[in-house]
Motif scaffolding. Structure first.
Motif, PDB file in Angstrom:
ATOM      1  N   ASN A  60      65.299  10.074  60.923  1.00  0.00           N
ATOM      2  CA  ASN A  60      65.961  11.535  60.350  1.00  0.00           C
ATOM      3  C   ASN A  60      66.525  11.938  58.878  1.00  0.00           C
ATOM      4  O   ASN A  60      66.720  12.840  58.618  1.00  0.00           O
ATOM      5  CB  ASN A  60      67.531  11.729  61.370  1.00  0.00           C
ATOM      6  N   LEU A  61      67.846  11.203  58.771  1.00  0.00           N
ATOM      7  CA  LEU A  61      68.266  11.225  57.132  1.00  0.00           C
ATOM      8  C   LEU A  61      67.137  11.332  56.211  1.00  0.00           C
ATOM      9  O   LEU A  61      67.375  12.300  55.567  1.00  0.00           O
ATOM     10  CB  LEU A  61      69.416  10.327  57.201  1.00  0.00           C
ATOM     11  N   GLN A  62      66.083  10.335  56.267  1.00  0.00           N
ATOM     12  CA  GLN A  62      64.203  10.369  55.098  1.00  0.00           C
ATOM     13  C   GLN A  62      64.172  11.902  55.332  1.00  0.00           C
ATOM     14  O   GLN A  62      64.287  12.139  54.224  1.00  0.00           O
ATOM     15  CB  GLN A  62      64.221   9.509  55.833  1.00  0.00           C
ATOM     16  N   ARG A  63      64.297  12.190  56.277  1.00  0.00           N
ATOM     17  CA  ARG A  63      63.518  13.412  56.912  1.00  0.00           C
ATOM     18  C   ARG A  63      64.225  14.534  56.455  1.00  0.00           C
ATOM     19  O   ARG A  63      63.512  16.095  55.518  1.00  0.00           O
ATOM     20  CB  ARG A  63      63.402  13.681  58.023  1.00  0.00           C
ATOM     21  N   MET A  64      65.633  14.538  55.963  1.00  0.00           N
ATOM     22  CA  MET A  64      66.449  15.452  55.893  1.00  0.00           C
ATOM     23  C   MET A  64      66.192  15.513  54.100  1.00  0.00           C
ATOM     24  O   MET A  64      66.498  16.639  53.169  1.00  0.00           O
ATOM     25  CB  MET A  64      67.749  15.226  56.241  1.00  0.00           C
ATOM     26  N   ILE A  65      66.821  14.837  53.276  1.00  0.00           N
ATOM     27  CA  ILE A  65      66.262  14.748  52.268  1.00  0.00           C
ATOM     28  C   ILE A  65      65.386  14.899  51.677  1.00  0.00           C
ATOM     29  O   ILE A  65      65.256  16.075  50.419  1.00  0.00           O
ATOM     30  CB  ILE A  65      67.093  12.687  52.284  1.00  0.00           C
ATOM     31  N   LYS A  66      64.129  14.522  51.792  1.00  0.00           N
ATOM     32  CA  LYS A  66      62.939  15.075  52.082  1.00  0.00           C
ATOM     33  C   LYS A  66      62.590  16.521  51.761  1.00  0.00           C
ATOM     34  O   LYS A  66      62.162  16.996  50.585  1.00  0.00           O
ATOM     35  CB  LYS A  66      61.999  13.704  52.656  1.00  0.00           C
ATOM     36  N   SER A  67      63.156  17.144  53.039  1.00  0.00           N
ATOM     37  CA  SER A  67      63.154  18.192  52.752  1.00  0.00           C
ATOM     38  C   SER A  67      63.911  19.573  51.684  1.00  0.00           C
ATOM     39  O   SER A  67      63.843  20.242  51.666  1.00  0.00           O
ATOM     40  CB  SER A  67      63.948  18.627  53.992  1.00  0.00           C
ATOM     41  N   TYR A  68      65.530  18.018  51.834  1.00  0.00           N
ATOM     42  CA  TYR A  68      65.633  19.073  50.757  1.00  0.00           C
ATOM     43  C   TYR A  68      65.735  18.730  49.247  1.00  0.00           C
ATOM     44  O   TYR A  68      66.223  19.993  47.904  1.00  0.00           O
ATOM     45  CB  TYR A  68      67.470  18.268  50.937  1.00  0.00           C
ATOM     46  N   SER A  69      65.006  17.648  49.132  1.00  0.00           N
ATOM     47  CA  SER A  69      64.739  17.893  47.668  1.00  0.00           C
ATOM     48  C   SER A  69      62.906  18.588  47.954  1.00  0.00           C
ATOM     49  O   SER A  69      63.116  18.554  46.535  1.00  0.00           O
ATOM     50  CB  SER A  69      64.081  16.487  47.208  1.00  0.00           C
ATOM     51  N   THR A  70      62.399  18.747  48.529  1.00  0.00           N
ATOM     52  CA  THR A  70      61.445  19.330  48.887  1.00  0.00           C
ATOM     53  C   THR A  70      61.589  21.298  48.504  1.00  0.00           C
ATOM     54  O   THR A  70      61.118  22.143  47.386  1.00  0.00           O
ATOM     55  CB  THR A  70      60.347  19.575  49.606  1.00  0.00           C
ATOM     56  N   THR A  71      62.799  21.602  48.554  1.00  0.00           N
ATOM     57  CA  THR A  71      63.443  23.330  48.581  1.00  0.00           C
ATOM     58  C   THR A  71      63.927  23.261  47.519  1.00  0.00           C
ATOM     59  O   THR A  71      64.348  24.115  46.737  1.00  0.00           O
ATOM     60  CB  THR A  71      64.339  23.010  49.765  1.00  0.00           C
ATOM     61  N   MET A  72      64.698  21.743  46.747  1.00  0.00           N
ATOM     62  CA  MET A  72      65.292  22.252  45.424  1.00  0.00           C
ATOM     63  C   MET A  72      63.993  22.627  43.906  1.00  0.00           C
ATOM     64  O   MET A  72      64.319  22.754  43.655  1.00  0.00           O
ATOM     65  CB  MET A  72      66.025  21.046  44.818  1.00  0.00           C
ATOM     66  N   ILE A  73      63.164  21.675  44.820  1.00  0.00           N
ATOM     67  CA  ILE A  73      62.004  21.673  43.616  1.00  0.00           C
ATOM     68  C   ILE A  73      61.377  22.475  43.634  1.00  0.00           C
ATOM     69  O   ILE A  73      60.948  23.672  42.453  1.00  0.00           O
ATOM     70  CB  ILE A  73      61.291  20.800  44.289  1.00  0.00           C
ATOM     71  N   GLN A  74      60.898  23.581  44.657  1.00  0.00           N
ATOM     72  CA  GLN A  74      60.919  25.057  44.810  1.00  0.00           C
ATOM     73  C   GLN A  74      61.221  26.122  44.016  1.00  0.00           C
ATOM     74  O   GLN A  74      61.049  26.847  44.070  1.00  0.00           O
ATOM     75  CB  GLN A  74      60.322  24.963  46.372  1.00  0.00           C
ATOM     76  N   ARG A  75      62.772  25.335  44.578  1.00  0.00           N
ATOM     77  CA  ARG A  75      63.570  26.570  44.077  1.00  0.00           C
ATOM     78  C   ARG A  75      64.185  26.640  42.082  1.00  0.00           C
ATOM     79  O   ARG A  75      64.226  27.540  41.376  1.00  0.00           O
ATOM     80  CB  ARG A  75      65.486  26.220  44.479  1.00  0.00           C
ATOM     81  N   SER A  76      63.437  25.331  42.061  1.00  0.00           N
ATOM     82  CA  SER A  76      63.255  24.998  40.349  1.00  0.00           C
ATOM     83  C   SER A  76      62.469  26.197  39.440  1.00  0.00           C
ATOM     84  O   SER A  76      61.825  25.986  39.983  1.00  0.00           O
ATOM     85  CB  SER A  76      63.428  23.805  39.673  1.00  0.00           C
TER      86      SER A  76
END
Length: 61
Positions: free
Chosen positions: A45-61
């Motif tokens: 679950n932590l890995q999924r959360m990190i991946k989701s967060y990373s994807t969101t941050m990349i999309q915001r950049s």
């Protein structure tokens, strides 16, 4: 060299101990297995959360 054990190696090393274990020992072992499963699921679950967060941050950049 990897220190990870395969499921087969674990099963082979535990089999004799489990066969000779008392009910109390087996209950303790079951608790360890149950907690290990919880930790593994939490890790996933932590890995999924990190991946989701990373994807969101990349999309915001």
């Amino acid at each position: 060299m990897s220190s990870d054990l395969s499921l087969q190696q674990i099963a082979e090393s535990v089999t004799k101990s489990v066969l000779n274990a008392t009910d109390k020992d087996l209950e303790g072992f079951q608790k360890i297995i149950d907690e290990t499963i919880k930790v593994r699921e939490s890790h996933r679950n932590l890995q999924r959360m990190i991946k989701s967060y990373s994807t969101t941050m990349i999309q915001r950049s």
